[in-house]
Design a protein around this motif. Structure first.
Motif, PDB file in Angstrom:
ATOM      1  N   PRO A   1       0.848  -1.197   0.000  1.00  0.00           N
ATOM      2  CA  PRO A   1       0.000   0.000   0.000  1.00  0.00           C
ATOM      3  C   PRO A   1       0.886   1.250   0.000  1.00  0.00           C
ATOM      4  O   PRO A   1       1.831   1.349   0.780  1.00  0.00           O
ATOM      5  CB  PRO A   1      -0.790  -0.100   1.305  1.00  0.00           C
TER       6      PRO A   1
ATOM      7  N   HIS B   1      -9.771  -5.252  -5.821  1.00  0.00           N
ATOM      8  CA  HIS B   1     -10.298  -4.633  -4.601  1.00  0.00           C
ATOM      9  C   HIS B   1      -9.732  -5.302  -3.346  1.00  0.00           C
ATOM     10  O   HIS B   1      -9.560  -4.646  -2.316  1.00  0.00           O
ATOM     11  CB  HIS B   1     -11.825  -4.728  -4.554  1.00  0.00           C
ATOM     12  N   SER B   2      -9.431  -6.583  -3.418  1.00  0.00           N
ATOM     13  CA  SER B   2      -8.973  -7.327  -2.237  1.00  0.00           C
ATOM     14  C   SER B   2      -7.661  -6.806  -1.661  1.00  0.00           C
ATOM     15  O   SER B   2      -7.346  -7.085  -0.506  1.00  0.00           O
ATOM     16  CB  SER B   2      -8.849  -8.822  -2.556  1.00  0.00           C
TER      17      SER B   2
ATOM     18  N   GLY C   1      -7.034  -3.496  -1.600  1.00  0.00           N
ATOM     19  CA  GLY C   1      -7.270  -2.116  -1.198  1.00  0.00           C
ATOM     20  C   GLY C   1      -7.294  -1.094  -2.307  1.00  0.00           C
ATOM     21  O   GLY C   1      -7.361   0.102  -2.039  1.00  0.00           O
TER      22      GLY C   1
ATOM     23  N   THR D   1      -8.940   1.176  -5.012  1.00  0.00           N
ATOM     24  CA  THR D   1     -10.281   1.753  -5.112  1.00  0.00           C
ATOM     25  C   THR D   1     -10.709   1.855  -6.578  1.00  0.00           C
ATOM     26  O   THR D   1      -9.875   1.799  -7.490  1.00  0.00           O
ATOM     27  CB  THR D   1     -10.316   3.151  -4.467  1.00  0.00           C
TER      28      THR D   1
END
Length: 167
Positions: free
Chosen positions: A66, A101-102, A104, A106
């Protein structure tokens, strides 16, 4: 009686040279074909349990970072989406969206193309992208393969053409 002129000797010499070049090219082509054959057969080599192995090795599980760059997340992008590959058709758009999506990502970072044509036929390929800063992770499914790259956006978008609206 045969009369040989200087020009006929030159022709014979150039003929011998061209035959030599042809033979050399033929030998190189033969070696290349042999290497390709050996490489193809290596994929069917016996495993320790005696069964033939025809599947490609699974990509190593990479972790999505992330806030990481597109280059950092390329291995995770590939590991995430490669398992959706099917020999006969592309995965569903929804399964690709769910996978992305899994980790994170968007909807405003992602673009994906439809899995069906306007005539409701199965699409031949499906593309998916994730925009990270000024770079794009772009993946494409086509005929049982998934390939991914990092590329610059075009006019601010990662994919050009018809994409599915994501809510």
């Amino acid at each position: 009686m045969t009369i040989r002129t200087a020009s006929s000797r030159r022709q014979s010499s150039s003929h011998r040279e061209s035959v030599g070049v042809f033979r050399a090219r033929s030998a190189v082509a033969g070696v290349f074909a042999g290497v390709l054959t050996m490489a193809a057969l290596a994929g069917c080599a016996q495993t320790n349990n005696g069964s033939a192995s025809t599947q490609a090795p699974a990509p190593s599980a990479a972790v999505w970072v992330p806030g990481g760059t597109a280059e950092q997340n390329l291995p995770a992008f590939q590991s995430l989406l490669q398992p959706l590959t099917d020999d006969d058709k592309v995965p569903t758009t929804q399964s690709v969206v769910d996978a992305v999506h899994s980790v994170g990502v968007t909807n405003d970072q992602m673009q994906v193309t439809p899995d069906h044509t306007p005539k409701d036929l199965d699409a031949d390929n499906l593309s998916v992208s994730v925009k990270i800063d000024d770079q794009c992770l772009i993946g494409q499914y086509h005929r049982g393969r998934f390939d991914a790259v990092v590329a610059a956006p075009i006019n601010g978008s990662c994919l050009v053409g018809n994409t599915v609206p994501l809510q």
